[in-house]
Design a protein around this motif. Structure first.
Motif, PDB file in Angstrom:
ATOM      1  N   ASP A 472      79.435  22.540  24.231  1.00 14.01           N
ATOM      2  CA  ASP A 472      79.592  22.592  22.766  1.00 14.01           C
ATOM      3  C   ASP A 472      78.581  23.514  22.119  1.00 14.01           C
ATOM      4  O   ASP A 472      78.870  24.163  21.104  1.00 14.01           O
ATOM      5  CB  ASP A 472      79.448  21.178  22.179  1.00 14.01           C
ATOM      6  CG  ASP A 472      80.623  20.302  22.580  1.00 14.01           C
ATOM      7  OD1 ASP A 472      81.716  20.882  22.851  1.00 14.01           O
ATOM      8  OD2 ASP A 472      80.464  19.079  22.631  1.00 14.01           O
ATOM      9  N   HIS A 473      77.388  23.589  22.721  1.00 14.02           N
ATOM     10  CA  HIS A 473      76.352  24.451  22.144  1.00 14.02           C
ATOM     11  C   HIS A 473      76.782  25.922  22.200  1.00 14.02           C
ATOM     12  O   HIS A 473      76.674  26.663  21.206  1.00 14.02           O
ATOM     13  CB  HIS A 473      75.035  24.245  22.918  1.00 14.02           C
ATOM     14  CG  HIS A 473      73.932  25.123  22.407  1.00 14.02           C
ATOM     15  ND1 HIS A 473      73.390  24.963  21.148  1.00 14.02           N
ATOM     16  CD2 HIS A 473      73.291  26.186  22.988  1.00 14.02           C
ATOM     17  CE1 HIS A 473      72.453  25.893  20.978  1.00 14.02           C
ATOM     18  NE2 HIS A 473      72.365  26.640  22.086  1.00 14.02           N
ATOM     19  N   LEU A 474      77.263  26.362  23.415  1.00 16.64           N
ATOM     20  CA  LEU A 474      77.717  27.762  23.551  1.00 16.64           C
ATOM     21  C   LEU A 474      78.954  28.009  22.702  1.00 16.64           C
ATOM     22  O   LEU A 474      79.122  29.099  22.147  1.00 16.64           O
ATOM     23  CB  LEU A 474      78.022  28.080  25.020  1.00 16.64           C
ATOM     24  CG  LEU A 474      76.802  28.332  25.915  1.00 16.64           C
ATOM     25  CD1 LEU A 474      77.231  28.501  27.366  1.00 16.64           C
ATOM     26  CD2 LEU A 474      76.036  29.577  25.440  1.00 16.64           C
ATOM     27  N   LYS A 475      79.818  26.967  22.614  1.00 16.80           N
ATOM     28  CA  LYS A 475      81.005  27.119  21.784  1.00 16.80           C
ATOM     29  C   LYS A 475      80.612  27.428  20.353  1.00 16.80           C
ATOM     30  O   LYS A 475      81.123  28.379  19.724  1.00 16.80           O
ATOM     31  CB  LYS A 475      81.836  25.830  21.840  1.00 16.80           C
ATOM     32  CG  LYS A 475      82.989  25.773  20.844  1.00 16.80           C
ATOM     33  CD  LYS A 475      83.744  24.453  20.957  1.00 16.80           C
ATOM     34  CE  LYS A 475      84.767  24.306  19.827  1.00 16.80           C
ATOM     35  NZ  LYS A 475      84.157  24.116  18.516  1.00 16.80           N
ATOM     36  N   ALA A 476      79.684  26.682  19.808  1.00 13.96           N
ATOM     37  CA  ALA A 476      79.233  26.885  18.425  1.00 13.96           C
ATOM     38  C   ALA A 476      78.558  28.259  18.285  1.00 13.96           C
ATOM     39  O   ALA A 476      78.737  28.966  17.283  1.00 13.96           O
ATOM     40  CB  ALA A 476      78.265  25.774  18.021  1.00 13.96           C
ATOM     41  N   TRP A 477      77.804  28.617  19.333  1.00 16.94           N
ATOM     42  CA  TRP A 477      77.065  29.905  19.259  1.00 16.94           C
ATOM     43  C   TRP A 477      78.045  31.093  19.225  1.00 16.94           C
ATOM     44  O   TRP A 477      77.891  32.027  18.426  1.00 16.94           O
ATOM     45  CB  TRP A 477      76.150  30.017  20.486  1.00 16.94           C
ATOM     46  CG  TRP A 477      75.180  31.194  20.364  1.00 16.94           C
ATOM     47  CD1 TRP A 477      73.969  31.186  19.751  1.00 16.94           C
ATOM     48  CD2 TRP A 477      75.373  32.516  20.903  1.00 16.94           C
ATOM     49  NE1 TRP A 477      73.380  32.395  19.850  1.00 16.94           N
ATOM     50  CE2 TRP A 477      74.226  33.252  20.554  1.00 16.94           C
ATOM     51  CE3 TRP A 477      76.384  33.110  21.639  1.00 16.94           C
ATOM     52  CZ2 TRP A 477      74.074  34.578  20.923  1.00 16.94           C
ATOM     53  CZ3 TRP A 477      76.226  34.431  21.982  1.00 16.94           C
ATOM     54  CH2 TRP A 477      75.087  35.177  21.633  1.00 16.94           C
TER      55      TRP A 477
END
Length: 1166
Positions: A472-477
């Protein structure tokens, strides 16, 4: 600030901008008019000096104007010549004078502007503030520079004495010049532009104090001149150094400014003479490595010669002209040339200049182009022959440059070609990239956003991708990165560029810190996005500044004249060897077109109406040069054609209808046919070479290669055909024996037929309409030469620039006259008149043939006119007919003038005519003693006026017979070649004549109005088709002459005594060869003369002849002599021919002569 000065509401800026714009327009007009100087004002030939020397004068006229005018007024011939000269030249003189006046007006307006600036009329503007402003500084310097250039160019292009003669002639012929108005300052104009003594002859020395004395004739504000020169010395007026960052290129960067300074220094010659410090500073800044400069549009100046009389300038230039420095400069530029050529060749290789390569190597390519142009400029200017080889120092310096560099013109030419091609490729590529810049930016941004969105989906776990866990972190980034890329704006490219760099760094970091290298698909997506962002940065770097820099460094205006004089031969030789060179030359022509920016910039800024005319002039000059260079292609094609025709006519045998098998090899002639095929292929290759050149806009003129080729072929055809006609139709008037006319016509016919056949052969290989071109150009040649020949009969001459047949692009050559005639049409007419002279030949109408009076051999017959048509065509025959018409007009005008001046003012003659009138009245009666009355009158006539009268009548009659023969030939060929046209014209003519007659019988019926051209146009068609009848023409308008019919009658019976009726010829012939007179020309000439007057005169003439015949018959009857007397026989034969040639009804005659008398005459002679 710059915009403020040139704003429409800034009166000061608009005033000086308008002045500079006008200055450029005046210079263009001087250059344009210099090609139209009437040759007569040069007084180069003895003939011109003798004819016009007394009516054309220089400024010496003003010292004795009354003497000159009185001399002309006292001489009637001079008055007529003066009036004719005024009518022919007043329009061109007015245009020249207005140009001269505009120079004086320019400097007066400049001084007025400076006074108004000084007086504070322009609010918040002073000379100092104007010179601080960038645009104001440029315009002020240009204003002074252009005035100096005007003076130099007008002295260079229009000789001082010619100027004086033109101004004096204008002063004499223009009434306005002596009154107030636009010409009130003619004295000031004359003082400014009087001869300086400068001669353009090779080797001529410069007059002392030239040009500073010339420049000082109208003083320009000294403060202004001083401040302008100060700005030129210290500032970079046009910010050119930015385009030439290297210090060794400074003199090239400041070249335009240097030429302006060179001209401006002549306004303060004290600097040139004695201010060594200033001159040293100027030379060190502008001329440390150059001494040949271009002043304006390619006008070249060598400072060695120009500054020779000035001590300070000459001393300051010594370091530059040191032999060591010259050798170093020559060797340096030669070395650079050798280094640059491989670089350019590399860039020009197919596939090298891709968009990526160009964007990555802009500085490298720009540096290469800059070096090329610097070297090209220096080598072209310093190796060119400036026509100063008679000055030892100039010749030595040039020789040192050539020897030290070892560079030949061919090397410079190759550098110019390659440089121009590289510049054109770069310019086209950058224009395309600029056009597509925004679209590509948006496309790259879109691709980057899509990649980020896809990666966000991958890390969201919703999109299956091999071995990628949900994050989710990379998705948001990645979603955030997508938004960041989406937020980039094309309009704010500078801030966007910095942001793109940060985004690229972020993408590299995320790949490294999150170990995304292990997944090749994610890694590829990241690499693609970085690539797209990188492309966006490169797209940002596509700036218009690159194009501006290319335009600055690619300037070739200095070679405007050099190219024509020194490199045309190289271009043409290159095209001969390789026709595809035309593609490279296109780039060179476009490079040269950049020179148009110089004079047009200010005219465009001021929205002047002169924009069109000035741009058309310079564009036209450049197009003319392009045509001149490419003319080598048609010229070479025609030389190949000559070989083809020679082989076809002399070697290749014509195939018979039936060919035996064993003779097939003999007729095959494979070698000859191979040679023809080879030459034809050569022609096709040249055609292909021209057509490879794309349609090109040169200035404001669009050049179509196909049209260029066709015009070139037309030009070469015109040169060849005109020369053939000129060369073939040269006759020796002193020749004895048979005339040269027929052999020369046969020779010309063969030559013309050869050209026609070759043209038919070539048309399919070069894709042109051969027959159309042939007919248009041959008719133009004939009509132009007829027009020029007829000029000698016209008071208002048709000059070349007014002629509808002459063309600047496809000029008809004018050859030097070989006798009294202007050209071959006149020579042909003179030769025909010479060999058909009524005093040495006898014309037999039944046979349409002229016979020699002494040898009785035929001289010429109607076949001669067929030969003329075969060699010169229908236009040649109709042109000859037109010339003969003018000759008739001249003869009749001279004769009527002779009657008015000599005969009508002869009191004794008029008293005798009055007495004769009383004796013969009434004409219906009989003369009491004809044998006494008539001889008394004839004796007086023969003694005083006989020869003058006979000569004119015979010449008119001779020309009329020739015109009849021409009309017959034209009519026959028209009916044969175009029977429908002949029938249509004949029908139209009959219908129109019927309508005209109906109108005169009933005025209510319609008649063509004056605006309706139908009568004039139909008349032209009828004459060309031979449907007109020359003997019915009215050639001149006449005034009533007292006793005219009686005069014609007495002159006629005086000549009838010299004739005798010949039964074998069925007509009159001369009694004695020693006193020759040919009857048909005499009868026709008399009919033509009477036709020019009221029909009553013809009626009275016939009545007098009838009375003469009846009176003599009455005497015979009284004397019981049954046979008709010779006087009666001759008179009746004359009247019979008169009716026949005049197409008169016999009933006209029966009013005056009984019908039985005519019948008796015929029965006695049969």
């Amino acid at each position: 600030m710059a915009q403020d000065f040139l704003a429409e509401n800034n009166l000061c800026g608009q005033a000086i901008l308008g002045l500079v714009s006008r200055g450029n327009a005046v210079i263009a007009e001087i250059l344009r008019l210099s090609d139209f100087i009437p040759p007569v004002f040069k007084l180069e030939s003895k003939a011109d000096q003798l004819k016009y020397g007394e009516i054309i004068s220089d400024f010496s006229y003003f010292r004795a104007a009354e003497f000159y005018e009185n001399r002309i007024e006292k001489n009637t011939q001079l008055q007529d010549l003066d009036d004719e000269f005024r009518e022919n030249h007043i329009s061109i003189l007015t245009r020249f004078y207005l140009t001269f006046e505009s120079i004086h007006k320019y400097v007066m307006d400049l001084n007025r502007f400076l006074e108004e600036l000084n007086e504070g009329i322009y609010i918040q503007q002073t000379l100092e503030s104007v010179l601080i402003n960038e645009d104001g500084k440029q315009l002020s310097c240009e204003a002074l520079f252009l005035y100096g250039v005007m003076l130099l160019i007008i002295d260079m292009k229009i000789d001082g004495l010619v100027r004086e003669r033109m101004m004096v002639s204008y002063y004499r012929y223009s009434g306005a010049a002596r009154n107030a108005g636009s010409d009130s300052n003619i004295d000031d104009v004359c003082k400014l532009l009087r001869s300086t003594g400068l001669s353009q002859q090779p080797g001529a020395k410069r007059p002392p104090g030239y040009p500073e004395n010339y420049f000082s004739r109208v003083e320009v504000n000294p403060t202004f001149v001083s401040m302008v020169i100060g700005r030129m010395r210290s500032d970079d007026l046009y910010s050119q150094i930015a385009a030439y960052p290297l210090p060794e290129h400074r003199s090239t960067a400041l070249a335009t400014q240097a030429s302006m300074l060179y001209v401006a220094l002549y306004f303060t010659p004290d600097i040139l003479h004695s201010q060594q410090a200033k001159m040293r500073e100027i030379v060190d800044k502008y001329f440390p490595d150059n001494w040949v400069i271009s002043v304006y549009m390619g006008i070249i100046v060598n400072l060695i010669e120009a500054w020779e009389p000035y001590k300070a300038a000459k001393t300051a230039l010594q370091n530059t002209l040191d032999q060591g420095n010259i050798k170093d400069q020559g060797a340096k530029h030669a070395t650079r040339l050798k280094q640059l050529m491989p670089q350019i060749d590399h860039f020009l290789k197919e596939g090298v200049l891709t968009e990526d390569y160009v964007l990555d190597n802009i500085p490298k390519i720009m540096n290469c182009m800059r070096e090329c142009n610097v070297n090209l400029r220096w080598l072209m200017l310093h190796t060119v022959n400036t026509r100063l080889d008679h000055i030892k120092k100039c010749k030595q310096t040039r020789d040192i440059v050539i020897n030290s560099s070892g560079i030949k013109a061919g090397h410079i030419f190759q550098l110019m070609l390659s440089t121009a091609q590289l510049e054109l490729k770069m310019t086209d590529m950058f224009k395309k990239m600029l056009k597509e810049k925004e679209g590509k930016w948006e496309n790259y941004k879109k691709e980057g956003v899509e990649r980020m969105n896809e990666l966000a989906e991958v890390f969201s776990g919703t999109k299956p991708l091999t071995r990628v866990a949900k994050n989710d972190h990379l998705k948001a980034w990645f979603e955030q990165m997508s938004k960041q890329i989406q937020s980039l704006e094309y309009a704010s490219s500078t801030s966007a560029g910095r942001k793109i760099v940060q985004l690229m760094q972020a993408l590299e970091e995320v790949q490294e810190f999150h170990q995304l290298e292990t997944n090749m698909q994610v890694k590829q997506f990241l690499a693609d996005t970085r690539s797209f962002l990188h492309q966006m940065i490169r797209t940002i770097n596509i700036k218009e500044e690159v194009l501006i820099t290319i335009e600055i460094i690619a300037d070739l205006s200095y070679a405007w004249m050099i190219l024509d004089e020194n490199y045309t031969a190289h271009m043409q030789e290159g095209i001969k060897q390789n026709p595809s060179l035309v593609i490279k030359l296109r780039a060179t022509f476009l490079k040269l077109a950049s020179a148009l920016e110089l004079p047009l910039l200010r005219i465009n800024q001021s929205n002047s109406r002169d924009m069109i005319s000035v741009s058309q002039y310079y564009s036209g000059e450049l197009v003319a040069y392009v045509r001149k260079v490419l003319q080598v292609i048609p010229r070479t094609m025609f030389s190949l054609l000559a070989n083809i025709i020679k082989i076809q006519t002399e070697q290749i045998r014509e195939l018979p209808t039936r060919l035996e098998k064993d003779k097939m090899r003999e007729y095959a002639q494979l070698e000859a046919r191979y040679e023809v095929a080879k030459l034809t292929h050569g022609i096709s290759v040249f055609t292909e070479g021209v057509l490879q050149m794309k349609t090109t806009l040169v200035g404001v003129i669009k050049l179509d290669p196909k049209q260029l080729l066709e015009d070139g072929i037309r030009k070469e055809l015109v040169q060849k055909v005109a020369y053939a006609m000129h060369q073939s139709l040269i006759f020796n008037p002193k020749t004895k024996g048979p005339s040269e006319l027929l052999p020369r016509l046969i020779q010309l016919e063969k030559t013309i037929d050869g050209y026609k056949r070759s043209f038919e052969y070539i048309q399919d290989y070069v894709d042109v309409y051969g027959l159309k071109i042939w007919q248009e150009e041959v008719s133009r040649i004939i009509n132009y030469n007829v027009e020029q020949e007829c000029n000698s009969f016209l008071r208002q001459k048709v000059h070349d620039y007014e002629s509808v047949y002459q063309s600047k692009d496809i000029p008809i050559p004018r050859f030097r006259p070989v006798d009294g005639s202007v050209n071959f049409v006149g020579r042909l007419a003179v030769e025909i008149l010479r060999i058909t002279d009524p005093k040495v030949t006898s014309y037999v109408d039944l046979l349409n043939t002229w016979y020699d009076l002494k040898t009785k051999q035929d001289v010429i017959d109607n076949k001669m006119f067929s030969r003329i048509q075969a060699s010169l065509g229908t236009y040649g025959l109709s042109g000859l007919d037109r010339l003969f018409s003018f000759k008739i007009v001249r003869e009749l005008q001279n004769f009527t003038r002779f009657l008015h001046v000599n005969v009508c003012r002869d009191k004794t003659m008029m008293e005798m005519m009055s007495g004769l009138t009383k004796a013969v009245n009434p004409v219906r009666g009989l003369v009491e003693n004809p044998l006494k009355l008539y001889p008394t009158v004839l004796q007086r006539i023969n003694r005083n006026y006989n020869n003058s009268f006979v000569d004119v009548i015979l010449r008119v009659g001779q020309i009329q017979i020739l015109r009849r023969q021409i009309a017959n030939e034209l009519n026959f060929s028209c009916k044969f070649d175009s029977k429908f046209l002949a029938s249509a014209l004949d029908t139209m003519n009959r219908a129109l004549l019927t309508s005209v007659r109906a109108h005169y019988q009933d005025p209510t019926k319609p008649y063509p109005s004056e605006e309706n051209p139908i009568l004039y146009e139909l008349g032209s068609y009828l004459d060309t088709a031979g449907l007109g009848y020359p003997l019915d023409k009215i050639y001149i308008t006449t005034k009533r002459i007292q006793h005219f019919a009686l005069l014609c009658f007495t002159f006629t019976i005086a000549q009838l005594q010299k004739l005798v009726y010949s039964k074998s010829l069925c007509g009159l012939t001369c009694k004695k060869i020693t006193d020759p007179i040919d009857a048909p020309p005499f009868v026709i000439g008399m009919h033509t003369l009477l036709k020019q007057f009221h029909p009553e005169e013809t009626e009275r003439f016939l009545a007098l002849l009838g009375q003469y015949i009846r009176s003599h018959v009455n005497v015979g009857v009284s004397s019981k002599i049954m046979d008709l007397s010779p006087e009666v026989v001759n008179s009746l034969a004359f009247i019979e021919d008169f009716l026949y040639y005049g197409k008169l009804d016999r009933k006209v005659l029966e009013k005056h002569i009984p019908a039985y008398l005519m019948d008796e005459f015929r029965s006695n002679l049969s």
